[in-house]
Design a protein around this motif. Structure first.
Motif, short mmCIF file in Angstrom:
data_model
loop_
_atom_site.label_atom_id
_atom_site.label_comp_id
_atom_site.label_asym_id
_atom_site.label_seq_id
_atom_site.Cartn_x
_atom_site.Cartn_y
_atom_site.Cartn_z
N SER A 7 -42.74 77.93 51.91
CA SER A 7 -43.26 76.16 52.12
C SER A 7 -44.15 75.92 53.56
N THR A 8 -45.07 75.52 53.85
CA THR A 8 -44.95 74.55 54.97
C THR A 8 -43.07 73.86 55.29
N ARG A 9 -42.95 73.76 54.69
CA ARG A 9 -42.23 72.93 55.27
C ARG A 9 -40.23 73.82 55.81
N ASP A 10 -40.55 74.90 55.25
CA ASP A 10 -39.73 76.02 55.55
C ASP A 10 -39.94 76.63 56.97
N ILE A 11 -41.78 76.89 56.74
CA ILE A 11 -42.06 77.37 58.12
C ILE A 11 -41.78 76.68 58.99
N GLU A 12 -41.33 75.72 59.31
CA GLU A 12 -41.15 74.57 59.97
C GLU A 12 -40.20 74.32 60.21
N ASP A 13 -39.06 74.67 59.77
CA ASP A 13 -37.73 74.79 59.16
C ASP A 13 -37.36 75.84 60.06
N GLY A 21 -34.76 74.08 68.00
CA GLY A 21 -35.28 72.70 68.28
C GLY A 21 -36.10 72.60 68.39
N GLN A 22 -37.17 73.30 69.25
CA GLN A 22 -38.36 72.91 68.76
C GLN A 22 -39.06 72.83 67.69
N MET A 23 -40.19 72.24 67.80
CA MET A 23 -40.60 71.68 66.08
C MET A 23 -42.35 72.38 66.92
N ILE A 24 -42.53 72.53 65.57
CA ILE A 24 -43.96 72.82 65.07
C ILE A 24 -44.60 71.69 64.00
N SER A 25 -45.76 71.05 64.22
CA SER A 25 -46.15 70.58 63.15
C SER A 25 -46.70 71.35 61.80
N ARG A 26 -46.45 70.09 60.90
CA ARG A 26 -46.80 70.29 59.66
C ARG A 26 -48.75 71.14 59.88
#
Length: 105
Positions: A7-13, A21-26
């Motif tokens: 999922s988008t959330r899985d890829i984000e995590d 720890g660098q984030m990527i937006s949904r």
């Protein structure tokens, strides 16, 4: 990752774990997923006419939701030529399908 069902959330995590720890937006994940999906679709439907196969390994199992010859028809429609040698698990339905699609193998 998207093609494999994350999922988008899985890829984000996962991105956050890999980058420390660098984030990527949904929305960025969604855009990347669309690019990957389009690239995968192009690869999955590309012409196989330039290939000159000597042998072809194929294993099969029965899925009642899909026609048993669909894969073989698809690759031949994409230009895959009859190989010289076919290696399979000996499934009777697969052997019958192979004789129908590539009688010279």
């Amino acid at each position: 990752m998207y093609v494999r069902g994350l999922s988008t959330r899985d890829i984000e995590d996962l991105f956050s774990e890999v980058t420390g720890g660098q984030m990527i937006s949904r929305s960025a994940v969604s855009e990347l997923s669309q690019v990957w999906e389009e690239g995968f679709a192009r690869w999955r439907t590309r012409s196989l006419a330039e290939l000159d196969p000597l042998y072809f390994f194929l294993d099969a199992f029965y899925l009642p939701l899909r026609s048993g010859l669909a894969f073989l028809h698809e690759v031949t429609e994409r230009g895959f030529k009859e190989p010289c040698l076919m290696i399979s698990d000996g499934n009777p339905g697969l052997k019958k399908a192979l004789r129908r699609i590539w009688p010279g193998v």
